[in-house]
Write a protein that holds these residues in place. Structure first.
Motif, PDB file in Angstrom:
ATOM      1  N   CYS A  19       0.824  -1.212   0.000  1.00 36.84           N
ATOM      2  CA  CYS A  19       0.000   0.000   0.000  1.00 36.84           C
ATOM      3  C   CYS A  19       0.858   1.262   0.000  1.00 36.84           C
ATOM      4  O   CYS A  19       0.529   2.252  -0.666  1.00 36.84           O
ATOM      5  CB  CYS A  19      -0.939  -0.002   1.204  1.00 36.84           C
ATOM      6  N   LYS A  20       1.963   1.225   0.729  1.00 31.91           N
ATOM      7  CA  LYS A  20       2.865   2.381   0.765  1.00 31.91           C
ATOM      8  C   LYS A  20       3.456   2.637  -0.621  1.00 31.91           C
ATOM      9  O   LYS A  20       3.573   3.787  -1.063  1.00 31.91           O
ATOM     10  CB  LYS A  20       3.982   2.139   1.778  1.00 31.91           C
ATOM     11  N   THR A  21       3.803   1.556  -1.322  1.00 29.88           N
ATOM     12  CA  THR A  21       4.357   1.686  -2.667  1.00 29.88           C
ATOM     13  C   THR A  21       3.320   2.252  -3.634  1.00 29.88           C
ATOM     14  O   THR A  21       3.617   3.147  -4.435  1.00 29.88           O
ATOM     15  CB  THR A  21       4.850   0.320  -3.181  1.00 29.88           C
ATOM     16  N   LEU A  22       2.099   1.747  -3.558  1.00 33.97           N
ATOM     17  CA  LEU A  22       1.031   2.251  -4.422  1.00 33.97           C
ATOM     18  C   LEU A  22       0.754   3.723  -4.153  1.00 33.97           C
ATOM     19  O   LEU A  22       0.564   4.520  -5.078  1.00 33.97           O
ATOM     20  CB  LEU A  22      -0.247   1.431  -4.210  1.00 33.97           C
ATOM     21  N   GLN A  23       0.729   4.087  -2.882  1.00 36.15           N
ATOM     22  CA  GLN A  23       0.466   5.473  -2.509  1.00 36.15           C
ATOM     23  C   GLN A  23       1.590   6.391  -2.979  1.00 36.15           C
ATOM     24  O   GLN A  23       1.344   7.510  -3.444  1.00 36.15           O
ATOM     25  CB  GLN A  23       0.298   5.579  -0.990  1.00 36.15           C
ATOM     26  N   LYS A  24       2.826   5.901  -2.893  1.00 35.92           N
ATOM     27  CA  LYS A  24       3.985   6.697  -3.291  1.00 35.92           C
ATOM     28  C   LYS A  24       3.952   7.046  -4.774  1.00 35.92           C
ATOM     29  O   LYS A  24       4.197   8.192  -5.165  1.00 35.92           O
ATOM     30  CB  LYS A  24       5.264   5.922  -2.964  1.00 35.92           C
ATOM     31  N   TYR A  25       3.649   6.074  -5.618  1.00 35.93           N
ATOM     32  CA  TYR A  25       3.725   6.276  -7.057  1.00 35.93           C
ATOM     33  C   TYR A  25       2.392   6.654  -7.705  1.00 35.93           C
ATOM     34  O   TYR A  25       2.380   7.325  -8.740  1.00 35.93           O
ATOM     35  CB  TYR A  25       4.252   5.010  -7.740  1.00 35.93           C
ATOM     36  N   LEU A  26       1.287   6.196  -7.116  1.00 38.54           N
ATOM     37  CA  LEU A  26      -0.013   6.372  -7.770  1.00 38.54           C
ATOM     38  C   LEU A  26      -1.017   7.106  -6.897  1.00 38.54           C
ATOM     39  O   LEU A  26      -2.220   7.078  -7.174  1.00 38.54           O
ATOM     40  CB  LEU A  26      -0.587   5.002  -8.155  1.00 38.54           C
ATOM     41  N   GLY A  27      -0.536   7.776  -5.863  1.00 39.21           N
ATOM     42  CA  GLY A  27      -1.433   8.430  -4.916  1.00 39.21           C
ATOM     43  C   GLY A  27      -2.361   9.446  -5.535  1.00 39.21           C
ATOM     44  O   GLY A  27      -3.477   9.658  -5.044  1.00 39.21           O
ATOM     45  N   ASP A  28      -1.920  10.063  -6.639  1.00 38.98           N
ATOM     46  CA  ASP A  28      -2.770  11.061  -7.289  1.00 38.98           C
ATOM     47  C   ASP A  28      -3.824  10.434  -8.184  1.00 38.98           C
ATOM     48  O   ASP A  28      -4.730  11.117  -8.663  1.00 38.98           O
ATOM     49  CB  ASP A  28      -1.914  12.022  -8.122  1.00 38.98           C
ATOM     50  N   LEU A  29      -3.718   9.110  -8.389  1.00 33.91           N
ATOM     51  CA  LEU A  29      -4.658   8.413  -9.281  1.00 33.91           C
ATOM     52  C   LEU A  29      -5.637   7.500  -8.559  1.00 33.91           C
ATOM     53  O   LEU A  29      -6.667   7.119  -9.121  1.00 33.91           O
ATOM     54  CB  LEU A  29      -3.884   7.564 -10.299  1.00 33.91           C
ATOM     55  N   ILE A  30      -5.312   7.130  -7.320  1.00 37.97           N
ATOM     56  CA  ILE A  30      -6.093   6.092  -6.654  1.00 37.97           C
ATOM     57  C   ILE A  30      -6.606   6.520  -5.285  1.00 37.97           C
ATOM     58  O   ILE A  30      -6.051   7.410  -4.636  1.00 37.97           O
ATOM     59  CB  ILE A  30      -5.271   4.793  -6.472  1.00 37.97           C
ATOM     60  N   LEU A  31      -7.678   5.869  -4.857  1.00 34.07           N
ATOM     61  CA  LEU A  31      -8.214   5.953  -3.502  1.00 34.07           C
ATOM     62  C   LEU A  31      -8.106   4.549  -2.945  1.00 34.07           C
ATOM     63  O   LEU A  31      -8.745   3.622  -3.443  1.00 34.07           O
ATOM     64  CB  LEU A  31      -9.665   6.433  -3.537  1.00 34.07           C
ATOM     65  N   LEU A  32      -7.274   4.365  -1.921  1.00 31.18           N
ATOM     66  CA  LEU A  32      -6.857   3.041  -1.485  1.00 31.18           C
ATOM     67  C   LEU A  32      -7.650   2.552  -0.273  1.00 31.18           C
ATOM     68  O   LEU A  32      -7.896   3.302   0.674  1.00 31.18           O
ATOM     69  CB  LEU A  32      -5.371   3.076  -1.138  1.00 31.18           C
ATOM     70  N   PHE A  33      -8.021   1.256  -0.316  1.00 28.13           N
ATOM     71  CA  PHE A  33      -8.694   0.597   0.808  1.00 28.13           C
ATOM     72  C   PHE A  33      -7.938  -0.685   1.131  1.00 28.13           C
ATOM     73  O   PHE A  33      -7.521  -1.409   0.238  1.00 28.13           O
ATOM     74  CB  PHE A  33     -10.143   0.261   0.450  1.00 28.13           C
ATOM     75  N   GLU A  34      -7.772  -0.984   2.438  1.00 28.61           N
ATOM     76  CA  GLU A  34      -7.027  -2.163   2.866  1.00 28.61           C
ATOM     77  C   GLU A  34      -7.936  -3.171   3.555  1.00 28.61           C
ATOM     78  O   GLU A  34      -8.783  -2.804   4.368  1.00 28.61           O
ATOM     79  CB  GLU A  34      -5.917  -1.776   3.849  1.00 28.61           C
TER      80      GLU A  34
END
Length: 262
Positions: A19-34
């Protein structure tokens, strides 16, 4: 609008790193749920209706495959990406019926993850283009492939990319064209090229772009399109991720080296 992405992984450290990796690179494109397990994943799916779900195949309670099947009962277009250990890849045979977009084999590289998720986001943003295509009849998964056959398969895969990299292609397109199931193709491709399809395709395209940049008559937008990127901004992002420079910076540096005779 941001793409809703649900990550279901029962191993805490792996989930947090992912999740940290996704947020780092794609944070402006995604809304993340765990989600910590399959049951929690289903609850979040029903509450949030994500467009993309990343599932560990092996989870206690409900497995990733069971979650995927339940998702498919109500949502035909949700993108599904599986995480699986290489030695447990036989599970992926069961994933064909849920039309997974990709299979990340653990341990995967950071760049493989980002390219696979970016590709999945583009596909779910245009579901008709990729997910509604008729499926080809494909052979079943075989456990062993000898060296000679692997060399032939590698050559076929390379030829497909060489002939189609200028087009909007996906792993599913390549698998169908070569008459493999998505799961079997994913395994074979990783064996042949050591990275997943989306990573290799992007690296291949960027290498072609670097070659075209030696021609000063070509502008970067034309080079982007010629290498399979309809979105010039995305091309710039991918190019910098792979080379460490933007296309403009790379071309300028190459020109300066040419003047110096290096």
């Amino acid at each position: 609008m941001k793409c809703k992405v649900l990550v279901a992984e029962d191993e805490l450290i792996e989930r947090k790193v992912l999740c940290k990796t996704l947020q780092k690179y794609l944070g402006d494109l995604i809304l993340l749920f765990e989600a910590r397990n399959g049951r929690e994943a289903m609850e979040l799916f029903e509450q949030e209706a994500p467009q993309l779900v990343i599932l560990d195949i092996e989870m206690p309670g409900l497995t990733g495959l069971e979650v995927a099947r339940r998702i498919r009962e109500t949502d035909k277009n949700c993108g599904i990406l599986f995480l699986t250990g290489y030695d447990k890849f036989a599970y992926a045979r069961q994933a064909i019926s849920v039309r997974a977009l990709d299979y990340l084999l653990k341990p995967y590289k950071e760049q493989e993850l980002i390219f696979a998720v970016e590709d999945a986001i583009r596909q779910v943003s245009s579901p008709v283009a990729h997910m509604a295509r008729p499926r080809a009849e494909v052979p079943t998964l075989k456990e062993e492939v000898d060296d000679v056959r692997t060399a032939v398969i590698r050559s076929e895969m390379y030829a497909f990319i060489e002939n189609h990299y200028r087009e909007d292609i996906s792993m599913q397109d390549a698998a169908a064209a070569l008459r493999y199931s998505d799961a079997y193709f994913c395994k074979l491709f990783k064996q042949c090229f050591k990275v997943n399809f989306s990573t290799y395709l992007n690296e291949f395209r960027v290498q072609k772009a670097r070659q075209l940049m030696t021609d000063s008559r070509l502008n970067l937008k034309d080079i982007s399109a010629a290498c399979g990127y309809s979105d010039a901004n995305y091309f710039t992002k991918v190019f910098k991720r792979i080379t460490g420079k933007t296309p403009s910076e790379y071309r300028l540096a190459a020109a300066e080296q040419a003047v110096k005779g290096e």
